[in-house]
Design an enzyme around this catalytic site. Sequence first.
Site, PDB file in Angstrom:
ATOM      1  N   LYS A 162       0.838  -1.210   0.000  1.00 46.95           N
ATOM      2  CA  LYS A 162       0.000   0.000   0.000  1.00 46.95           C
ATOM      3  C   LYS A 162       0.871   1.258   0.000  1.00 46.95           C
ATOM      4  CE  LYS A 162      -1.784   1.973   3.889  1.00 46.95           C
ATOM      5  NZ  LYS A 162      -1.580   3.426   3.813  1.00 46.95           N
ATOM      6  N   ASN A 163       1.868   1.283   0.878  1.00 54.86           N
ATOM      7  CA  ASN A 163       2.661   2.511   1.030  1.00 54.86           C
ATOM      8  C   ASN A 163       3.575   2.772  -0.156  1.00 54.86           C
ATOM      9  OD1 ASN A 163       1.441   3.089   3.437  1.00 54.86           O
ATOM     10  ND2 ASN A 163       3.002   2.083   4.676  1.00 54.86           N
TER      11      ASN A 163
ATOM     12  N   ARG B  82      -4.670  10.314   3.230  1.00 58.08           N
ATOM     13  CA  ARG B  82      -3.570  11.185   3.652  1.00 58.08           C
ATOM     14  C   ARG B  82      -2.405  11.187   2.661  1.00 58.08           C
ATOM     15  NH1 ARG B  82      -3.820  13.979   7.582  1.00 58.08           N
ATOM     16  NH2 ARG B  82      -5.839  12.968   7.718  1.00 58.08           N
TER      17      ARG B  82
ATOM     18  N   ASP C 125      -5.097  13.159  12.335  1.00 59.71           N
ATOM     19  CA  ASP C 125      -5.836  11.900  12.248  1.00 59.71           C
ATOM     20  C   ASP C 125      -5.635  11.109  13.531  1.00 59.71           C
ATOM     21  OD1 ASP C 125      -3.350  10.828  12.091  1.00 59.71           O
ATOM     22  OD2 ASP C 125      -3.529  10.120  10.026  1.00 59.71           O
TER      23      ASP C 125
ATOM     24  N   ASP D  41       4.496   1.207  11.784  1.00 60.31           N
ATOM     25  CA  ASP D  41       3.340   0.406  11.378  1.00 60.31           C
ATOM     26  C   ASP D  41       3.376  -1.018  11.946  1.00 60.31           C
ATOM     27  OD1 ASP D  41       2.128   2.421   9.998  1.00 60.31           O
ATOM     28  OD2 ASP D  41       2.717   1.749   8.002  1.00 60.31           O
TER      29      ASP D  41
HETATM   30  C1  UD1 Z   1       5.128   7.278   8.061  1.00 61.65           C
HETATM   31  C2  UD1 Z   1       6.255   6.304   8.340  1.00 61.65           C
HETATM   32  C3  UD1 Z   1       6.292   5.286   7.234  1.00 61.65           C
HETATM   33  C4  UD1 Z   1       4.912   4.643   7.135  1.00 61.65           C
HETATM   34  C5  UD1 Z   1       3.820   5.684   6.934  1.00 61.65           C
HETATM   35  C6  UD1 Z   1       2.418   5.077   6.911  1.00 61.65           C
HETATM   36  C7  UD1 Z   1       8.424   6.698   9.369  1.00 61.65           C
HETATM   37  C8  UD1 Z   1       9.648   7.545   9.432  1.00 61.65           C
HETATM   38  N1  UD1 Z   1       7.500   7.030   8.461  1.00 61.65           N
HETATM   39  O1  UD1 Z   1       5.400   7.931   6.832  1.00 61.65           O
HETATM   40  O2  UD1 Z   1       7.279   4.318   7.479  1.00 61.65           O
HETATM   41  O3  UD1 Z   1       4.894   3.748   6.063  1.00 61.65           O
HETATM   42  O4  UD1 Z   1       3.896   6.615   7.997  1.00 61.65           O
HETATM   43  O5  UD1 Z   1       1.949   4.779   8.162  1.00 61.65           O
HETATM   44  O6  UD1 Z   1       8.299   5.767  10.113  1.00 61.65           O
HETATM   45  N2  UD1 Z   1       6.949  15.168  10.246  1.00 61.65           N
HETATM   46  C9  UD1 Z   1       7.010  16.531  10.498  1.00 61.65           C
HETATM   47  N3  UD1 Z   1       6.901  17.385   9.437  1.00 61.65           N
HETATM   48  C10 UD1 Z   1       6.736  16.949   8.154  1.00 61.65           C
HETATM   49  C11 UD1 Z   1       6.662  15.564   7.918  1.00 61.65           C
HETATM   50  C12 UD1 Z   1       6.770  14.690   8.979  1.00 61.65           C
HETATM   51  O7  UD1 Z   1       7.164  16.950  11.626  1.00 61.65           O
HETATM   52  O8  UD1 Z   1       6.665  17.767   7.245  1.00 61.65           O
HETATM   53  C13 UD1 Z   1       7.078  14.210  11.365  1.00 61.65           C
HETATM   54  C14 UD1 Z   1       5.813  13.380  11.582  1.00 61.65           C
HETATM   55  O9  UD1 Z   1       4.894  14.017  12.427  1.00 61.65           O
HETATM   56  C15 UD1 Z   1       6.362  12.119  12.184  1.00 61.65           C
HETATM   57  C16 UD1 Z   1       7.721  11.962  11.493  1.00 61.65           C
HETATM   58  O10 UD1 Z   1       8.066  13.258  11.024  1.00 61.65           O
HETATM   59  O11 UD1 Z   1       6.602  12.294  13.560  1.00 61.65           O
HETATM   60  C17 UD1 Z   1       7.722  10.953  10.355  1.00 61.65           C
HETATM   61  O12 UD1 Z   1       6.819  11.330   9.398  1.00 61.65           O
HETATM   62  P1  UD1 Z   1       6.856  10.845   7.870  1.00 61.65           P
HETATM   63  O13 UD1 Z   1       7.921   9.832   7.651  1.00 61.65           O
HETATM   64  O14 UD1 Z   1       6.833  12.028   7.013  1.00 61.65           O
HETATM   65  O15 UD1 Z   1       5.431  10.153   7.792  1.00 61.65           O
HETATM   66  P2  UD1 Z   1       4.812   9.403   6.615  1.00 61.65           P
HETATM   67  O16 UD1 Z   1       5.355   9.843   5.311  1.00 61.65           O
HETATM   68  O17 UD1 Z   1       3.359   9.416   6.856  1.00 61.65           O
END
Ligand code: UD1
Length: 426
Positions: free
Chosen positions: A30-31, A100, A124, A315
Amino acid sequence: MDEPGSAEFDTIVAERTSALEGDVRIGGAKNSVLKLMAACLLAEGRHVLTNVPDISDVSLMCELLEAMGVTVTRADHRLVVDVPAELNTEAPYHLVERIRASIVVLGPLLGRFGTARVALPGGDDFGPRPIDMHLRALESLGATFSTAHGDISATAAVLRGTEVVLEYPSVGATENLLMAAVCAKGRTLIVNPAREPEIGDLIEFLNRMGAHVAWTGDRLAVDGVERLAPAGSGDGYAVIPDRIEAATFLAAVGMCGGSVFLRHAVAEHMAMLIRKLTDMGMHIVASEAGLRATATQRLISADVSTLPYPGLATDYMPFLVSMLTTASGVGIVTENIFTGRFRYIDELRRMGADIRTEGHHAVVRGAERLSGAPVRAHDIRAGAALVVAGLAAEGETEVAGADHIDRGYEDLAGKLAGLGAAISRR
Ligand code: UD1
């Protein structure tokens, strides 16, 4: 007639299962697939993706692409994405709020058209989902942003490659930056990029489209090109297998016992998890074709801490917590990525789990047995973790909100039933 996935079949009912046996096919990630679909926006023409999971997040991403003027056809785990020369570069709120991952259309739209308008994602069940790092990274390439009426508007007369330092290896920020940088003038050097296997899949896909992305040590070098062309015409581009779906079945074997072959699961994408589960008493053997997982005894507790890849993925955490609820001893779980991601623990407590939370730590004291109860899935992985826990609980566990699970799983209940689990969809 209503199909599973509709409100009529919103509940998964799991009962205690003494052992799982057989062979389960692990589908496409999915990701990864959602990001590859966004990457298709970078080139006019016909893109073909294969090994596409039949999950509702893919349907939503199809809707988003269609709202932009793309034609998508989907059958038999195959997606044909026809991208026209001109696109509507707006991602509306009613779609963005439902998926998202849609924020990753920002990079490719900016890269190809120099303009994009995307509704801002809200928070969320994991807590806030900021995008400040995405925006800062794209600003380094020359994009400017403004926000009004809940939308973010981006423009860039020209994107220019430069060194971009990510203060944290954010998966989403790395993806957006990569998809803009492939069209920028000159070289972009990404310092501290995310290294998840899904990032590797995106790089491979972009390079098949004619991009020049390469690792230089632990940095990513992107040499911008004038034009990209569709990847995966003919046989198509196969999405990598879903390591999180694989982790779900590993957890189910760990909790129920038995021996299951996870066809297509890739051991090297989940090395840290395999090591942790081995410490907890499981026996996992990797081969070219997949993973064989065996559990013959009650699991032993271990401490768990989530980290960016190659650390233990956030995850995986709900599955590890479920496993610890019936393991012998006490395990301390530390969630470092999304510190608000403990909401489902209240549901596990309803099943008799002994879990104390303090900030982003959870202390899980293993009980001999859980007790089946009505519970609710609030997000994809938490929902699947409750289903897995239900297989190890006395009596019936009714997991409501199964539509959350369908966002990321293709027939989770059916696949578990195929392994002998006492489970049904109602
Ligand atoms: C995250 C997971 C990814 C998982 C996905 C789906 C990590 C590092 N990332 O990816 O493995 O497949 O969720 O569940 O484990 N953040 C900020 N500012 C930003 C972007 C992120 O502060 O602009 C922070 C987030 O709040 C979080 C961290 O950085 O604490 C990691 O976020 P990110 O890797 O960007 O999240 P996803 O891309 O959703």
